[in-house]
Design an enzyme around this catalytic site. Structure first.
Site, PDB file in Angstrom:
ATOM      1  N   GLY A 102       0.770  -1.325  -0.099  1.00 49.96           N
ATOM      2  CA  GLY A 102      -0.020   0.155   0.129  1.00 49.96           C
ATOM      3  C   GLY A 102       0.883   1.339  -0.002  1.00 49.96           C
ATOM      4  O   GLY A 102       0.424   2.298  -0.623  1.00 49.96           O
ATOM      5  N   GLU A 105       1.822   2.076  -3.485  1.00 42.22           N
ATOM      6  CA  GLU A 105       0.661   2.181  -3.875  1.00 42.22           C
ATOM      7  C   GLU A 105      -0.046   3.829  -3.921  1.00 42.22           C
ATOM      8  O   GLU A 105      -0.285   4.590  -4.745  1.00 42.22           O
ATOM      9  CB  GLU A 105      -0.610   1.345  -3.725  1.00 42.22           C
TER      10      GLU A 105
HETATM   11  N1  CAA Z   1       1.451  -4.073   8.963  1.00 40.39           N
HETATM   12  C1  CAA Z   1       1.243  -4.253  10.523  1.00 40.39           C
HETATM   13  N2  CAA Z   1       2.703  -4.657  11.162  1.00 40.39           N
HETATM   14  C2  CAA Z   1       3.796  -4.499  10.525  1.00 40.39           C
HETATM   15  C3  CAA Z   1       3.861  -4.586   8.885  1.00 40.39           C
HETATM   16  C4  CAA Z   1       2.366  -4.127   8.298  1.00 40.39           C
HETATM   17  N3  CAA Z   1       2.352  -4.069   7.032  1.00 40.39           N
HETATM   18  N4  CAA Z   1       4.874  -4.505   8.718  1.00 40.39           N
HETATM   19  C5  CAA Z   1       5.854  -4.829   9.608  1.00 40.39           C
HETATM   20  N5  CAA Z   1       4.915  -4.908  10.616  1.00 40.39           N
HETATM   21  C6  CAA Z   1       5.381  -4.839  12.086  1.00 40.39           C
HETATM   22  C7  CAA Z   1       5.892  -6.063  12.373  1.00 40.39           C
HETATM   23  O1  CAA Z   1       4.968  -7.202  12.768  1.00 40.39           O
HETATM   24  C8  CAA Z   1       6.954  -6.026  13.595  1.00 40.39           C
HETATM   25  O2  CAA Z   1       6.334  -5.990  14.646  1.00 40.39           O
HETATM   26  P1  CAA Z   1       6.815  -6.398  15.984  1.00 40.39           P
HETATM   27  O3  CAA Z   1       8.000  -5.290  16.375  1.00 40.39           O
HETATM   28  O4  CAA Z   1       5.681  -6.241  17.100  1.00 40.39           O
HETATM   29  O5  CAA Z   1       7.500  -7.772  16.024  1.00 40.39           O
HETATM   30  C9  CAA Z   1       7.546  -4.489  13.199  1.00 40.39           C
HETATM   31  O6  CAA Z   1       6.364  -4.016  12.357  1.00 40.39           O
HETATM   32  C10 CAA Z   1       8.910  -4.367  12.731  1.00 40.39           C
HETATM   33  O7  CAA Z   1       8.959  -5.299  11.395  1.00 40.39           O
HETATM   34  P2  CAA Z   1       9.976  -6.112  11.221  1.00 40.39           P
HETATM   35  O8  CAA Z   1      10.368  -6.916  12.412  1.00 40.39           O
HETATM   36  O9  CAA Z   1       9.786  -6.715   9.915  1.00 40.39           O
HETATM   37  O10 CAA Z   1      11.207  -5.095  10.721  1.00 40.39           O
HETATM   38  P3  CAA Z   1      12.211  -5.041   9.521  1.00 40.39           P
HETATM   39  O11 CAA Z   1      13.069  -3.657   9.574  1.00 40.39           O
HETATM   40  O12 CAA Z   1      12.996  -6.366   9.683  1.00 40.39           O
HETATM   41  O13 CAA Z   1      11.310  -4.902   8.293  1.00 40.39           O
HETATM   42  C11 CAA Z   1       9.709  -4.592   6.503  1.00 40.39           C
HETATM   43  C12 CAA Z   1      10.678  -4.198   7.872  1.00 40.39           C
HETATM   44  C13 CAA Z   1      10.700  -4.682   5.512  1.00 40.39           C
HETATM   45  C14 CAA Z   1       8.957  -3.391   6.370  1.00 40.39           C
HETATM   46  C15 CAA Z   1       8.945  -5.729   6.894  1.00 40.39           C
HETATM   47  O14 CAA Z   1       8.253  -5.599   8.213  1.00 40.39           O
HETATM   48  C16 CAA Z   1       7.956  -6.119   5.944  1.00 40.39           C
HETATM   49  O15 CAA Z   1       8.235  -6.904   5.052  1.00 40.39           O
HETATM   50  N6  CAA Z   1       6.547  -5.871   6.298  1.00 40.39           N
HETATM   51  C17 CAA Z   1       5.360  -6.289   5.474  1.00 40.39           C
HETATM   52  C18 CAA Z   1       5.656  -5.441   4.251  1.00 40.39           C
HETATM   53  C19 CAA Z   1       4.201  -5.819   3.398  1.00 40.39           C
HETATM   54  O16 CAA Z   1       4.062  -6.927   3.193  1.00 40.39           O
HETATM   55  N7  CAA Z   1       3.614  -4.946   2.908  1.00 40.39           N
HETATM   56  C20 CAA Z   1       2.385  -5.229   2.163  1.00 40.39           C
HETATM   57  C21 CAA Z   1       1.100  -5.086   2.944  1.00 40.39           C
HETATM   58  S1  CAA Z   1      -0.136  -5.792   2.467  1.00 40.39           S
HETATM   59  C22 CAA Z   1      -0.587  -4.294   1.508  1.00 40.39           C
HETATM   60  O17 CAA Z   1      -0.277  -3.459   1.438  1.00 40.39           O
HETATM   61  C23 CAA Z   1      -2.219  -4.529   0.662  1.00 40.39           C
HETATM   62  C24 CAA Z   1      -2.510  -3.464  -0.218  1.00 40.39           C
HETATM   63  O18 CAA Z   1      -2.234  -3.558  -1.274  1.00 40.39           O
HETATM   64  C25 CAA Z   1      -3.433  -2.484   0.350  1.00 40.39           C
END
Ligand code: CAA
Length: 695
Positions: A102, A105
C-alpha cells in the site's frame, strides 16, 4: 489533523508526513490522516505543490496487516489514493526505507517519485497470499509496462532505488536531506511547468501479448499449490485489457477472494510468527547482548564450511579449526568454489568473493581461538569427541565467549556440563546446506544464560537466519517430528503402499519432496547408523528392522550412490521408481508374514501428518517449544512445509483438533506404539474445542 499524519508548509510546498512507528503501516488512522492532509494541502494557498513522505525509519511499508480479516474501516486506501491522484496540486512522493505494498500504491497515486539511494520499493503482497489491492496491479503496469510489472507483482521482491529508477518507478534518486531535496524537486517541477501525471491515465505498454501465458507456465512448478501468484497474473492481465476503472474492479474482486482464503490466513500467520519467534518467552528484551566480532568454527567439513560462510557474508571474521592441514585446505577450497559459483550466477561480484574469502582463515591449533567471541563446533556426532573438543574450548576460549554445538542428536546439557561454564554453552543446529537453509534451531540448555540466548537469537537474524529457540530433547523440534513421520512412511510401505505413492501424497500436500526422496537426499546410511546404535543400546523405542535397513545394507545409500529407495540416472536428481526395490519390499513383506493391502492416499496423509501433530503436542507439553508458532516456523523454514498451510500446528488447528485426536486414538488402537499414544494436551484441546494457537 490526526496525530499520525502531519502537514506543514515549507518553502512554499506542503509537506505531509506519516508518523506511525515502526513501519508507518497504513492503518485506519493513517488513512484518515493522509486524506485530511491532502485536502488541507490542496486548500492551502501558500502551497504550490505537495510532498508526501514517512517519518522515522521508512515510507509506509504497506497496509496494516493486522486489519485484514476484520470488517473494513473507512476510508479505504483506494479512496485515499484517488484523493492524491485527483488533488489539484502536483504531488511528489519522497521515499526512504521501504515503500512496500500500500505504501508504493500511495506513491503511485502521486505525480512524481524521488527516493534516497538506500530505499527499496516493491509489491510484496503475494507473500501474504494476497495481491496489491489498492491499484498496484493496475497502476504499476501503466507506469512501467506489463512485462516489467509482472515479475515485481508475482514474485513480490523488493527493488533497490537505482533499479527502480531504471524501471521508471522512481524519477530521481537524491542525496542528502530527503525532505529538502523533495521540496526543491517539487518547486523545480512547478517552476518548469511540469505536467500533472496521473498514472491511471497512462496506457499500458505490452511488448509481448503472450507474456501472461508464458509467465504462468514459467512459475507453474515453483509456485505449485499457491493461489496468489496466479491471481496476480490475472490482475495484471486485466490492467492490459481493461480500462482503468474496470481493471480496478477486477483487482478488487481478486483481492477479496484472496484475502478471505485459508492460504492468506496461513501466510499472514507465518509473517507474524516469523517475527514472534525472535521474542523468546521469559527472556526480557532488555537482556544485555554480547558483542560477536569474531567467530571460531571447529571442523571445516561441509557443515563447518557452510556455517563459516554465513558469518563471512555479513562481514564477521571466521577462523576454521581442523585436525589436518589437508582437510583444512580442502574445506577452504570448497568455500571458495561455492562463492565463485554464486558469482558466476551474478548474485555477488568477484570483489565480494575476495572480500568474503579474506575474512576466512584456518588453523590447526586450538590456542588460536583465544580471541573469538563465539565458537561453533561442527565435528563428528560422537559424545566422546564433542566432550574432548569442549574441554579444549573451555581451556582456550576467553571468558564470556559463547561455546556452541551444531549437534543434531546429542544432549546439549551433557556437553555443557563437561565444561566449567555451562551457562555459556548453547546448541546452534544449522540445517544442511548451512549456507542456504534459513532455519537455525537454537538449543537452550538447562543452564544457558538469558544473555547467551538473546545474543544467539539476535545473531541468527544478523546472519539471515530465522532462529527458533528450542529445548533439549532427542532430535529437538524438527528432527524429532520428522523421525516419527519417517517411521510411519516406512510402515505404510510395509503394509502395502509403494514408496512413490507415499511420496506423491506428501508432494501433493505441498512439501518440496516426499519422505523417501528426502531420505535419498540425506543419505539412507545416516539414519541406518543411528537406528543400529539405538538397537544395540537396547533402546525400547528403536524401530524394528525394516525394508529401509535392507537398502542400506546393500549399499543403496540414496542419491550419492545413484540408488536408494529410488534410482537416479547419472547427473539427474529426479527419483525414479526401481523394480528392484519393489521386489525387495515384496520379499520383506513375505519374510515378515505381511499380507499387502491397499493403502489409501487419505490414510497416508493422516498417518504421516497426524503422527507429527501428536508429537508436536508432546513437544509443547514438555516445553521443548514454547509456542505452537515456534514449531510452525521450524517446519516452514527447515523442511519446506508449504507456507500457504501456515506450518504443522497451524494446519492442525485448521483441520480441527477433535478430528485429529479421534484419528490418533483410532491409530493407537489399530497400530499401537508410543508415537500414537494421544498427547494429553491434544486431548484436552480437542475436548475444549480449542486449537494450539489458542494456548
Ligand atoms: N502491518 C502491520 N505490522 C507490520 C507491517 C504491516 N504491514 N509490517 C511490519 N509490521 C510490524 C512487524 O510485525 C513488527 O512488529 P513487532 O515489532 O511487534 O514484531 C514490526 O512492524 C517491525 O517489522 P520487522 O521486524 O519486519 O522489521 P524489519 O525492519 O526487519 O522489516 C519491513 C521491515 C521490510 C517493512 C517488513 O516488516 C515487511 O516486510 N513488512 C511487510 C511489508 C508488506 O508485506 N507490505 C504489504 C502489506 S499488504 C498491503 O499493502 C495490501 C494492499 O495492497 C493495500
Amino acid at each position: 489533523m490526526s496525530e499520525v499524519v502531519t502537514y506543514e508548509l515549507r518553502d512554499g510546498v506542503g509537506v505531509i508526513t506519516v508518523n506511525y512507528p515502526p513501519v508507518n503501516a497504513l492503518g485506519k488512522d493513517v488513512r484518515e490522516g493522509l486524506k485530511a492532509a491532502v485536502e488541507q494541502g490542496a486548500a492551502d494557498d501558500g502551497a504550490q505543490a505537495l510532498v508526501v513522505m514517512g517519518g522515522g525509519r521508512t515510507f509506509p511499508a504497506g497496509a496494516d496487516i493486522r486489519e485484514f480479516g476484520k470488517p473494513p474501516q473507512p476510508p479505504a486506501l483506494t479512496e485515499v489514493i484517488d484523493a492524491y491522484e485527483h488533488a489539484d496540486k502536483l504531488i511528489v512522493a519522497a521515499i526512504h526505507g521501504t515503500a512496500l505494498g500500500g505504501g508504493l500504491e500511495v506513491a503511485l497515486g502521486c505525480d512524481y517519485r524521488v527516493a534516497v539511494s538506500s530505499a527499496r520499493v516493491g509489491l510484496p503482497e503475494v507473500n501474504l497470499g494476497i495481491l496489491p489491492g489498492a491499484g498496484g496491479t493496475q497502476r504499476l503496469p501503466r507506469l512501467i509496462g506489463a512485462d516489467k510489472a509482472l515479475p515485481m507483482i508475482v514474485e513480490g521482491n523488493h527493488v533497490p532505488a537505482a533499479k527502480a529508477q531504471s524501471l521508471g518507478i522512481i524519477d530521481e534518486v537524491v542525496e542528502g536531506d530527503l525532505a529538502e531535496q523533495a521540496i526543491a524537486y517539487a518547486r523545480k517541477l512547478v517552476g518548469d511547468g511540469a505536467p500533472r501525471r496521473p498514472v491511471s491515465e497512462m496506457e499500458v505498454k505490452l511488448e509481448d501479448p503472450k507474456v501472461f501465458e508464458n509467465y504462468e507456465k514459467s512459475i507453474a512448478r515453483k509456485k505449485r499449490g499457491f493461489l496468489a501468484p496466479f491471481r496476480c497474473i490475472e490482475a495484471v492481465k486485466a490492467a492490459a485489457e481493461l480500462p482503468f476503472a474496470e481493471g480496478m474492479k477486477r483487482e478488487r474482486e481478486l483481492f477479496t477472494e484472496l484475502v478471505s482464503s485459508p492460504q492468506s490466513k496461513a501466510q499472514r500467520h507465518a509473517f507474524f510468527a516469523e517475527r514472534e519467534v525472535g521474542k523468546v518467552p521469559g527472556v526480557s528484551k532488555d537482556t544485555p547482548r554480547r558483542e560477536i566480532g569474531k567467530v571460531g568454527i571447529i571442523g571445516a567439513g561441509t557443515m563447518g564450511g557452510g556455517i563459516a560462510m554465513n558469518f563471512a557474508n555479513v562481514g564477521i571474521p571466521v577462523i576454521l579449526k581442523e585436525v589436518k592441514q589437508e582437510a583444512l585446505d580442502n574445506g577452504i577450497k570448497i568455500i571458495r568454489r561455492n562463492y565463485e559459483n554464486t558469482a558466476k550466477k551474478g548474485r555477488i561480484s568477484q570483489d565480494d568473493v575476495e572480500k568474503r574469502m579474506s575474512l576466512i582463515s584456518g588453523t590447526l591449533e586450538y590456542d588460536e581461538l583465544s580471541d573469538v567471541n563465539l565458537v561453533i563446533e561442527a565435528v563428528f556426532e560422537s559424545m566422546d569427541i564433542k566432550k574432548e573438543v569442549f574441554g579444549e574450548l573451555d581451556r582456550v576460549c576467553k571468558s564470556g565467549a559463547i561455546l556452541a554445538t551444531n549437534t543434531s542428536t546429542l544432549d546439549v546439557n551433557e556437553i555443557a556440563d563437561s565444561t566449567s561454564r555451562p551457562e555459556d554453552v548453547m546448541g546452534m543446529h544449522f540445517f544442511s546446506p548451512a549456507n542456504v537453509m534459513k532455519l537455525l534451531e537454537n538449543v537452550r540448555g538447562e543452564k544457558t544464560s538469558d544473555e547467551v540466548v538473546a545474543t544467539v537469537m539476535d545473531l541468527s537474524k544478523k546472519i539471515g537466519k530465522v532462529g527458533v529457540c528450542v529445548g533439549v530433547c532427542d532430535g529437538f523440534v524438527g528432527n524429532r517430528m520428522l523421525h516419527k513421520r519417517q517411521a510411519e512412511a516406512v510402515s505404510l510401505v510395509a503394509a502395502g503402499a509403494s514408496p512413490e505413492q507415499v511420496d506423491k501424497v506428501l508432494f501433493d500436500f505441498g512439501f518440496p519432496m516426499g519422505p523417501f526422496a528426502m531420505s535419498d537426499l540425506a543419505g539412507i546410511d545416516v539414519g541406518y547408523r543411528i537406528r543400529q546404535e539405538r538397537r544395540k543400546a537396547g533402546d525400547p523405542e528403536a524401530q524394528k528392522p525394516s525394508w529401509l535397513d535392507k537398502l542400506a545394507e546393500q549399499g543403496r545409500y540414496g542419491q550419492k550412490t545413484g540408488a536408494g529407495v529410488f534410482k537416479y540416472e547419472e547427473g539427474d536428481r529426479t527419483p525414479k521408481p526401481d523394480p528392484e526395490v519393489a521386489k525387495l519390499i515384496e520379499d520383506f513383506r513375505k519374510e515378515n508374514g505381511i499380507e499387502p493391502r491397499e493403502v489409501t492416499d487419505q490414510e497416508i496423509l493422516e498417518r504421516c501428518m497426524y503422527v507429527m501433530v501428536n508429537e508436536g503436542a508432546k513437544i509443547l507439553e514438555e516445553g521443548i517449544a514454547s509456542r505452537a508458532l515456534d514449531i510452525d516456523i521450524v517446519w516452514i523454514y527447515g523442511y519446506g512445509f508449504p507456507v500457504y498451510r501456515g506450518g504443522t500446528m497451524f494446519w492442525a488447528d485448521q483441520v480441527g483438533l477433535k478430528e485429529i485426536h479421534d484419528r490418533v486414538k483410532t491409530f493407537h488402537e489399530q497400530l499401537g506404539g508410543k508415537q500414537w499414544e494421544p498427547s494429553p494436551l491434544l486431548e484436552r484441546l480437542a475436548k475444549e474445542g480449542k486449537g494450539f494457537h489458542d494456548l
